[in-house]
Design an enzyme around this catalytic site. Structure first.
Site, short mmCIF file in Angstrom:
data_model
loop_
_atom_site.label_atom_id
_atom_site.label_comp_id
_atom_site.label_asym_id
_atom_site.label_seq_id
_atom_site.Cartn_x
_atom_site.Cartn_y
_atom_site.Cartn_z
N HIS A 106 56.02 -1.27 68.21
CA HIS A 106 56.28 -2.81 68.49
C HIS A 106 57.28 -2.66 69.63
O HIS A 106 58.79 -1.69 69.30
CB HIS A 106 57.04 -3.48 67.57
CG HIS A 106 57.96 -2.99 67.21
ND1 HIS A 106 60.01 -3.52 67.44
CD2 HIS A 106 58.66 -2.34 65.64
CE1 HIS A 106 60.30 -3.23 66.48
NE2 HIS A 106 59.87 -2.75 65.94
N ASP B 48 65.25 0.98 67.56
CA ASP B 48 63.90 0.01 67.09
C ASP B 48 63.41 -0.77 68.12
O ASP B 48 64.28 -1.69 68.56
CB ASP B 48 64.70 -0.59 66.39
CG ASP B 48 63.96 -1.73 65.35
OD1 ASP B 48 63.39 -1.63 65.28
OD2 ASP B 48 64.66 -2.71 64.33
N GLU C 71 57.33 -8.17 65.57
CA GLU C 71 57.38 -7.23 65.02
C GLU C 71 58.43 -7.78 64.06
O GLU C 71 58.96 -7.81 62.96
CB GLU C 71 57.12 -5.67 65.17
CG GLU C 71 57.65 -5.35 63.45
CD GLU C 71 58.73 -4.68 62.82
OE1 GLU C 71 58.88 -4.56 61.75
OE2 GLU C 71 59.89 -5.10 63.80
N GLU C 72 59.78 -8.09 65.01
CA GLU C 72 60.67 -8.26 64.35
C GLU C 72 60.78 -10.31 63.98
O GLU C 72 60.87 -9.90 63.24
CB GLU C 72 62.23 -8.07 65.94
CG GLU C 72 62.30 -6.78 66.04
CD GLU C 72 62.65 -5.86 65.31
OE1 GLU C 72 63.03 -6.53 63.89
OE2 GLU C 72 62.80 -4.85 64.86
N GLU D 30 58.66 3.29 63.19
CA GLU D 30 59.52 2.61 63.18
C GLU D 30 60.93 2.90 62.98
O GLU D 30 61.60 3.96 63.22
CB GLU D 30 59.47 1.48 61.60
CG GLU D 30 58.88 0.20 62.28
CD GLU D 30 59.93 -0.67 62.60
OE1 GLU D 30 61.07 -0.38 62.85
OE2 GLU D 30 58.99 -1.97 63.13
#
Length: 888
Positions: A185, A197, A231-232, A258
């Site tokens: 992501h 991330d 995704e977050e 991830e």
């Protein structure tokens, strides 16, 4: 303390002499082992006892060497010669370009336009470059809308509208019906560049795509590279892909990349469900393996407050996969410090080598086409210092575990049947010694928790956040000293007449028995992690049997002690690696686990448990030394020094060090709250800076720098208002009950939320159906609180059934990408038969909060002014929000 010149005995086995002998300067002698011979036989040998200093030195060096090996293995990011197939330098350029735009929250131009544009540009270059090759590359930009419920953070419902997915399909030119999925992501949380991330994973995937597309020989099967842009927002984009995209039905397995930290090694921490062939593929193909089934079972237990897209593909797509994540340095995860320069090129290289190799292996595997045939069963898997991965089917592990347990019980039964142990004497002694060991654990844990409580009461919580080894020196010395003290007292007072060599042998058996019991229990529970006690039983047992002759004739000689420790090396080094993983994950988590979980209790408990486990086979030595007084004095001195340093405030929890920052996380929202009554009129309105500390220390370290943020402005929950009447972005009020509200001017975002009741009608089945519309920023939270006696029966979210009643409230998380239409939703409510006169008026309270995470609306002059006054070691993540409540 025990005498240094005599050994007392309760029940003599025959004439026995003790000889104090210092000829070699390191050991003494005593009578032979009472469990091995005829009680009527006169002993003909003398047995060694270790000197206190030598025993302490041997154990200390053993632990330090193994701990050093663990850290050395963690620094060796790339093992072996590089093949050149994966270009980490080019992947780094992708990483730097993606992160150069800054934070990329969903709905922002940085996420939806700039990053999407860059990814599409690079993918098009790859497509043009490889057009003449044996593969075809298809790109699809998906912008799905959907809704689902998830039991994360207590449970809530998610609704997303036109979030972004970039799906890239690479397959042979003849096409294929069977696909792998690789997922990353590119979105981030607010105020973080998100290099680890998860921009680095997308950079790795771009380069892996480039490498696979340039292969000269076509693969039998294809792969989808999914660059997901939400995704977050709690896994929204992956849900949109797996439930709505036409390619999703052809996906047979997936790899998810991830991060829960920044850099280091990526670890396999989840696989399956079942489908052991995926683990076998990783074991056989990965160039730099790093995996643990223990991590999988701990993560899936839910004690780590995190989740990944793995869950969506597993639960909504019903497909198996492999979940990998960077876990090191979680202190700066989701902060401004998560930048590209903190990720080593070797970290990118190893991740790329592994993903590329595993994908190439799977794209040639016949099992991918018909994985159902290989579906059932689990795998036990773990790596040894990142050099090699051991993996075998769980059913084989069960057989192996029970074989080791059987061998242990046969060993103990044989000792119980020796002539000198008639009448059940050995069994009674073993039971008593086991009781002493268990009692020492309980006493140790309670003692260390008292120390932790004292630290908390002194206001020094989290002193170890920036000084981890200070916690080891405080809680570790307290735990070690207490255990040694308990066993020293037992040796002198309870076992006062038993030969020391005899006691040393007995306590080895105690440790073996306790580990064996845990082995049997974990195996019976069906946990693959049972391999850990299996190693902790098999190697010590084999070592003891091989050294039985040496111990019988010479006792605790230096040769015996060194060989004994060498026999423990492999299980202990692996166990110490697992301890490193636990602390590497949980220590940073304490900095973002809210104000309600006392971190001293957590860390003190973890240190104590680690001490108990590591000391198990060292109890042997406590009974094989003449005295422990100097060891206890040394441990006590270290404890006192660290305690004084901590008490004086010299161990500050946070740091703004450029090399190793340890920031304090604080959330600040400049918000305006408006409350409406049953008639729709404004009942009250206020504005302020709403402040949340996400660790236990609250604002005690912030107040000296910003005096107006103090306990006089601490808030209290209004139970008659949804979610206490504050704009919670996620349903985490149970984690952070202490927050502060500093009065400030009203906020005036350029695109204020528009919320209205479109219709309200009574259904034929007695419920009230209410339809609403809302239009606002990319992130909004909807709170529903039925009043006493009322209940929600159905709604327009998810599968239509209201889920996850959080103490009488429901939380709906909303986000959208670009150009989203007005959000329309409805619910049906069963009115109360007998309204509560003491409660709020009406049958339901509905509140909506809006969150401005980017653009000009994110900041106000008041926010900017107070942010400038925050200390440099703090990471205040801030934005503008509103909260509007209505009664119906």
């Amino acid at each position: 303390m025990e005498s240094e010149t005599t050994v007392r005995r309760i029940k003599p086995f025959g004439t026995q002499n003790y000889v104090a002998q210092d000829n070699d300067g390191s050991r003494d002698r005593c009578g032979n082992n009472g469990y091995n011979g005829d009680p009527k036989r006169k002993p003909e040998v003398s047995l060694y006892l270790l000197r206190e200093g030598l025993a302490a030195s041997l154990v200390s060096v053993f632990i330090l060497v193994l701990w050093g090996l663990v850290h050395l293995s963690l620094q060796q990011l790339v093992v072996g010669k590089l093949t050149g197939e994966f270009n980490a330098v080019r992947a780094r350029r992708h990483l730097e370009q993606i992160t150069s735009v800054g934070a990329r929250p969903v709905g922002s131009p940085e996420n939806e336009v700039l990053t999407v544009g860059y990814l599409l540009e690079q993918i098009e270059k790859i497509r043009v470059e490889t057009a003449a090759g044996p593969h075809q590359l298809t790109v699809d930009v998906q912008r799905p809308t959907g809704s689902f419920s998830i039991d994360f953070l207590g449970g809530f419902t998610s609704f997303y509208d036109r979030v972004t997915n970039i799906a890239v399909r690479l397959e042979p030119k003849g096409g294929t019906q069977h696909l792998m999925l690789a997922n990353c992501h590119f979105d981030t949380v607010a105020n973080s560049p998100g290099a680890s991330d998860d921009a680095v994973s997308c950079a790795v995937m771009l380069e892996v795509l480039h490498s696979l597309a340039n292969q000269s020989t076509p693969f039998p099967y294809g792969v989808i590279f999914l660059f997901n842009g939400a995704e977050e927002n709690i896994l929204q984009a992956s849900h949109g892909f797996i439930t709505q995209h036409p390619w999703a039905k052809q996906v047979r397995a997936f790899i998810n990349l991830e991060a829960a930290g920044v850099g280091g090694k990526e670890v396999v921490f989840q696989t399956g469900p079942e489908n052991p062939w995926l683990v076998q593929a990783y074991v056989q193909a990965a160039k730099h393996p790093f995996a643990s089934v223990v991590g999988q079972e701990v993560f899936q237990s839910g004690i780590i407050p995190s989740d990944t897209d793995f869950r969506i593909y597993r639960d909504f797509g019903n497909i198996p996969g492999i979940d990998l994540a960077f876990i090191e340095n979680g202190f700066i995860y989701h902060t401004k410090y998560d930048t590209a320069d903190r990720i080593l090129t070797d970290s990118i290289q190893r991740a790329g080598d592994n993903i590329l190799a595993v994908l190439k292996y799977l794209l040639k595997s016949e099992k991918l086409a018909d994985s159902s045939e290989y579906r059932h069963g689990n795998m036990v898997f773990f790596d040894l210092l990142g050099v090699v991965v051991v993996a075998y089917p769980a059913r084989v592990g069960t057989i192996l575990n029970y074989m080791v347990a059987t061998a242990t019980f046969l060993y103990l039964a044989k000792k119980a049947s020796l002539p000198g142990n008639g009448g059940g004497r050995y069994v009674r002694d073993l039971a008593c010694a086991t009781g002493v060991a268990v009692m020492s654990w309980i006493v140790t844990l309670l003692s260390v928790l008292i120390v932790a409580l004292l630290v908390t009461l002194l206001g020094r919580s989290m002193f170890w956040y920036n000084h981890f080894y200070a916690a080891i020196c405080l809680y570790g010395t307290a735990a070690t000293g207490k255990m040694i003290l308990v066993h020293t007292l037992a040796k002198n007072l309870y076992f006062g007449g038993v030969r020391l060599v005899e006691l040393g042998d007995l306590y080895f058996d105690v440790s073996l028995l306790l580990w064996c019991c845990s082995l049997v229990w974990l195996t019976h529970q069906g946990l693959c992690s049972a391999y850990v006690p299996m190693l902790m039983v098999a190697f010590p047992l084999a070592t003891k049997l091989l050294l039985a002759k040496e111990f019988k004739h010479r006792g605790a000689s230096v040769k015996y002690s060194v060989l004994y420790l060498l026999g423990l090396a492999l299980p202990y080094v692996h166990f110490m690696f697992l301890i490193w993983v636990v602390f590497e994950i949980f220590t940073p988590i304490m900095g973002r686990s809210g104000t309600e979980i006392p971190p001293e209790v957590v860390l003190a408990s973890l240190v104590t448990l680690a001490t108990i486990f590591l000391s198990s086979f060292f109890l042997h030595f406590i009974y094989l030394v003449r005295s422990t007084k100097w060891i206890l004095a040394g441990l006590g001195s270290v404890f006192i020094v660290v305690f004084l340093l901590m008490s004086c405030g010299l161990l500050f929890p946070y740091s703004d060090s450029p090399d190793s920052p340890r920031p304090k996380r604080v959330f600040l929202q400049h918000t305006t709250r408006t409350f409406h009554n049953l008639q729709g009129q404004v009942e009250s309105q206020d504005s302020g800076l709403w402040i949340n500390s996400f660790d236990y220390t609250g604002i005690q370290h912030i107040t000296p720098h910003v005096p107006e943020i103090n306990d006089s402005v601490r808030t209290h929950c209004r139970e008659d208002r949804p979610f206490c009447g504050y704009p919670w972005f996620l349903p985490v009020k149970f984690l952070s009950k202490k927050n502060w509200y500093l009065p400030a001017p009203e906020v005036s975002p350029s695109s204020p939320v528009e919320f209205s009741l479109l219709s309200k009608e009574e259904t034929s089945w007695g419920t009230i159906k209410m339809t609403f519309s809302a239009k606002g920023p990319s992130h909004m939270s909807l709170y529903l609180m039925p009043h006493r006696g009322a209940s929600l029966s159905t709604w327009s979210f998810g599968d239509g059934k209201p889920q996850f009643d959080l103490s009488g409230e429901y939380f709906i998380f909303y986000s959208h990408g670009l150009d989203a239409p007005t959000w329309t939703f409805w619910f049906e409510i069963q009115p109360p038969r007998d309204p509560d006169p003491s409660g709020p008026e009406g049958m339901i309270s509905v509140a909506i909060s809006s969150h401005y995470f980017f653009g000009p609306d994110q900041r106000t002059a008041q926010l900017e002014e107070i942010l400038r006054r925050f200390p440099t070691w703090a990471f205040p993540s801030s934005w503008v929000s509103t909260y509007d409540m209505y009664r119906y």
